[in-house]
Scaffold this active site. Structure first.
Site, PDB file in Angstrom:
ATOM      1  N   CYS A 116     -83.770  -1.589 -30.689  1.00 55.58           N
ATOM      2  CA  CYS A 116     -85.172  -1.502 -31.122  1.00 55.58           C
ATOM      3  C   CYS A 116     -85.789  -2.861 -31.440  1.00 55.58           C
ATOM      4  O   CYS A 116     -86.990  -2.969 -31.639  1.00 55.58           O
ATOM      5  CB  CYS A 116     -85.294  -0.564 -32.316  1.00 55.58           C
ATOM      6  SG  CYS A 116     -84.545   1.038 -32.011  1.00 55.58           S
ATOM      7  N   HIS A 238     -91.252  -2.193 -36.403  1.00 57.08           N
ATOM      8  CA  HIS A 238     -90.635  -1.173 -35.557  1.00 57.08           C
ATOM      9  C   HIS A 238     -90.936   0.195 -36.160  1.00 57.08           C
ATOM     10  O   HIS A 238     -90.796   0.410 -37.359  1.00 57.08           O
ATOM     11  CB  HIS A 238     -89.124  -1.419 -35.484  1.00 57.08           C
ATOM     12  CG  HIS A 238     -88.369  -0.294 -34.844  1.00 57.08           C
ATOM     13  ND1 HIS A 238     -88.807   0.334 -33.703  1.00 57.08           N
ATOM     14  CD2 HIS A 238     -87.218   0.338 -35.211  1.00 57.08           C
ATOM     15  CE1 HIS A 238     -87.953   1.289 -33.384  1.00 57.08           C
ATOM     16  NE2 HIS A 238     -86.990   1.317 -34.289  1.00 57.08           N
ATOM     17  N   ASN A 268     -90.102   7.468 -32.550  1.00 55.44           N
ATOM     18  CA  ASN A 268     -89.400   6.193 -32.380  1.00 55.44           C
ATOM     19  C   ASN A 268     -89.109   5.970 -30.896  1.00 55.44           C
ATOM     20  O   ASN A 268     -88.303   6.687 -30.308  1.00 55.44           O
ATOM     21  CB  ASN A 268     -88.098   6.230 -33.194  1.00 55.44           C
ATOM     22  CG  ASN A 268     -87.289   4.946 -33.082  1.00 55.44           C
ATOM     23  OD1 ASN A 268     -87.539   4.121 -32.211  1.00 55.44           O
ATOM     24  ND2 ASN A 268     -86.313   4.803 -33.960  1.00 55.44           N
TER      25      ASN A 268
HETATM   26  O1  UT7 Z   1     -84.449   2.669 -34.534  1.00 60.09           O
HETATM   27  C1  UT7 Z   1     -83.544   2.899 -35.566  1.00 60.09           C
HETATM   28  C2  UT7 Z   1     -83.143   4.318 -35.522  1.00 60.09           C
HETATM   29  N1  UT7 Z   1     -82.785   5.014 -36.703  1.00 60.09           N
HETATM   30  C3  UT7 Z   1     -83.420   5.023 -37.890  1.00 60.09           C
HETATM   31  O2  UT7 Z   1     -84.301   4.264 -38.190  1.00 60.09           O
HETATM   32  C4  UT7 Z   1     -82.954   6.059 -38.875  1.00 60.09           C
HETATM   33  C5  UT7 Z   1     -83.063   5.636 -40.315  1.00 60.09           C
HETATM   34  N2  UT7 Z   1     -82.870   6.787 -41.179  1.00 60.09           N
HETATM   35  C6  UT7 Z   1     -83.849   7.684 -41.400  1.00 60.09           C
HETATM   36  O3  UT7 Z   1     -84.967   7.545 -40.900  1.00 60.09           O
HETATM   37  C7  UT7 Z   1     -83.565   8.831 -42.343  1.00 60.09           C
HETATM   38  O4  UT7 Z   1     -82.299   8.616 -42.968  1.00 60.09           O
HETATM   39  C8  UT7 Z   1     -83.567  10.219 -41.626  1.00 60.09           C
HETATM   40  C9  UT7 Z   1     -84.995  10.569 -41.206  1.00 60.09           C
HETATM   41  C10 UT7 Z   1     -82.657  10.212 -40.433  1.00 60.09           C
HETATM   42  C11 UT7 Z   1     -83.100  11.289 -42.619  1.00 60.09           C
HETATM   43  O5  UT7 Z   1     -83.922  11.274 -43.771  1.00 60.09           O
HETATM   44  P1  UT7 Z   1     -83.266  11.296 -45.222  1.00 60.09           P
HETATM   45  O6  UT7 Z   1     -84.359  11.256 -46.206  1.00 60.09           O
HETATM   46  O7  UT7 Z   1     -82.251  10.185 -45.266  1.00 60.09           O
HETATM   47  O8  UT7 Z   1     -82.632  12.718 -45.253  1.00 60.09           O
HETATM   48  P2  UT7 Z   1     -81.116  13.128 -45.549  1.00 60.09           P
HETATM   49  O9  UT7 Z   1     -80.251  12.782 -44.408  1.00 60.09           O
HETATM   50  O10 UT7 Z   1     -80.761  12.626 -46.917  1.00 60.09           O
HETATM   51  O11 UT7 Z   1     -81.256  14.689 -45.656  1.00 60.09           O
HETATM   52  C12 UT7 Z   1     -81.979  15.322 -46.738  1.00 60.09           C
HETATM   53  C13 UT7 Z   1     -81.919  16.815 -46.520  1.00 60.09           C
HETATM   54  C14 UT7 Z   1     -80.496  17.321 -46.271  1.00 60.09           C
HETATM   55  O12 UT7 Z   1     -80.391  18.601 -46.859  1.00 60.09           O
HETATM   56  P3  UT7 Z   1     -79.696  18.802 -48.284  1.00 60.09           P
HETATM   57  O13 UT7 Z   1     -78.316  18.243 -48.131  1.00 60.09           O
HETATM   58  O14 UT7 Z   1     -80.539  18.014 -49.249  1.00 60.09           O
HETATM   59  O15 UT7 Z   1     -79.765  20.278 -48.477  1.00 60.09           O
HETATM   60  C15 UT7 Z   1     -80.425  17.450 -44.774  1.00 60.09           C
HETATM   61  O16 UT7 Z   1     -79.480  18.390 -44.356  1.00 60.09           O
HETATM   62  O17 UT7 Z   1     -82.674  17.186 -45.353  1.00 60.09           O
HETATM   63  C16 UT7 Z   1     -81.835  17.898 -44.444  1.00 60.09           C
HETATM   64  N3  UT7 Z   1     -82.246  17.541 -43.096  1.00 60.09           N
HETATM   65  C17 UT7 Z   1     -83.240  18.168 -42.452  1.00 60.09           C
HETATM   66  N4  UT7 Z   1     -84.037  19.202 -42.785  1.00 60.09           N
HETATM   67  C18 UT7 Z   1     -84.959  19.595 -41.908  1.00 60.09           C
HETATM   68  C19 UT7 Z   1     -81.768  16.547 -42.308  1.00 60.09           C
HETATM   69  N5  UT7 Z   1     -82.441  16.505 -41.149  1.00 60.09           N
HETATM   70  C20 UT7 Z   1     -83.357  17.512 -41.219  1.00 60.09           C
HETATM   71  C21 UT7 Z   1     -84.346  17.976 -40.326  1.00 60.09           C
HETATM   72  N6  UT7 Z   1     -85.119  19.013 -40.708  1.00 60.09           N
HETATM   73  N7  UT7 Z   1     -84.550  17.396 -39.117  1.00 60.09           N
END
Ligand code: UT7
Length: 314
Positions: A116, A238, A268
């Site tokens: 990226c 980005h 993204n």
């Molecule tokens: O170009 C570079 C590429 N990558 C990135 O930039 C990724 C960087 N990371 C992120 O953007 C974030 O970490 C994510 C968007 C991937 C995830 O967001 P988060 O705030 O870190 O969420 P999390 O992984 O802590 O998940 C929070 C909750 C979890 O549920 P519980 O355990 O609290 O019950 C997940 O299971 O949200 C749940 N969850 C979802 N719910 C609905 C995870 N993905 C999803 C989803 N829809 N797509």
């Protein structure tokens, strides 16, 4: 990273163009097939919709042709084509070769893979080519992430999409004031994709590191350029997650109303995300000649890259 030597031949953008994947996919469309919902995606990422479909060469040729048309240059006068991409159409040859033929260019063509951060890596290299005598370099950032995304995996499917942004760089009043390229290969395992596989990501870890390395790289570029945060008219980050951008802007002391954002409409798009956001802002009249623009990206590798440009050259 070195500062730009005085007296080096400069370049500036004289034309640009963008292209998006052929098919619009909303958050509700995704919620119909995986366990997610519109509210979660908007609140956690800032994404509302994205575009998928098309080949890398198709989108690159569309954005590249628009950049050449806007600059009003003969394709035969272009000296080099640099395509930033992580998702080439074939393993061999580089997709830049296909695009070179489609656009009717007769020049060297090569791909740059810095995930990226790719567009900023390519931008710095393109300026280097001009410093070495090239008159015109066509610079394109394109990714077809839909190809390497597991559409059944809600951790990644809600984030990634397809797009392309291109710029014609012509020798003249120099726009590049400072730059920084960085990578930390020890972090490979938190974001990668094997041949024939799908993107694997430790989202939380990437999030944490991303904020840190974006801020670090941006500060290095500003220092090399002799520019302070209050002088930056527009930051073009980005487009990975609006919360990453907010956290980075907060630490850089740049208000969010000075950030160029398109993530809500594009998701993204990796190498395409910075040019899509930059040229949307330019098309909306948000950038005037003389404005200082800070581009900053991060990605797998873990790469980081930033550049300060003076719009229109100085
Ligand atoms: O170009 C570079 C590429 N990558 C990135 O930039 C990724 C960087 N990371 C992120 O953007 C974030 O970490 C994510 C968007 C991937 C995830 O967001 P988060 O705030 O870190 O969420 P999390 O992984 O802590 O998940 C929070 C909750 C979890 O549920 P519980 O355990 O609290 O019950 C997940 O299971 O949200 C749940 N969850 C979802 N719910 C609905 C995870 N993905 C999803 C989803 N829809 N797509």
């Amino acid at each position: 990273m070195p500062s730009i030597p005085t007296g080096v031949r400069g370049a500036r953008f004289t034309g640009w163009g963008t292209a998006l994947g052929h098919r619009l996919v909303t958050n509700d469309d995704l919620a119909a097939t995986i366990d997610t919902n519109d509210q979660w995606i908007r609140e956690r990422t800032g994404i509302e919709r994205r575009h998928v479909g098309g080949t890398n060469a198709e989108l690159s040729s569309a954005s590249g042709a628009a950049a050449l048309a806007m600059a009003g240059v003969d394709p035969l006068s272009v000296d080099a084509l640099v395509l930033a991409t992580t998702t080439p159409d074939r393993a061999v040859p580089a997709t830049s070769s296909t695009v070179q033929a489609r656009l009717g260019l007769r020049c060297g063509a090569f791909d740059v893979n810095a995930a990226c951060s790719g567009f900023v890596y390519a931008l710095v290299n393109a300026h280097g080519l001009v410093a070495m005598g090239a008159e015109r370099v066509l610079l394109i950032g394109t990714d077809i992430l839909s190809r390497i995304t597991d559409w059944d995996d809600r951790n990644t499917a809600v984030l990634f999409a397809d797009g392309s942004g291109a710029a014609l760089l012509e020798a003249g009043p120099g726009q590049l004031l400072g730059w920084d390229l960085d990578a930390d290969g020890t972090l490979e395992e938190i974001l990668y994709c094997d041949h024939g596989g799908f993107i694997q990501m430790n989202g939380k870890e990437v999030f944490k590191r991303a904020v840190r390395i974006m801020v670090d790289s941006a500060q290095k570029s500003m220092k090399h350029a002799g520019v302070t945060a209050d002088q930056v008219s527009l930051i073009v980050p980005h487009q990975a997650n609006i919360r990453i951008v907010q956290a980075a802007c907060d630490r850089l002391d740049i208000p969010m109303d000075r950030a160029a954002m398109c993530i809500q409409d594009t998701g993204n798009t990796s190498s395409a995300s910075i040019p899509l956001a930059l040229f949307r802002a330019a098309d909306e009249g948000r950038i005037a000649r003389g404005d200082l623009v800070l581009m900053v990206g991060f990605g797998a590798g873990m790469t980081a890259a930033s550049a300060i440009i003076e719009w229109g050259g100085h």
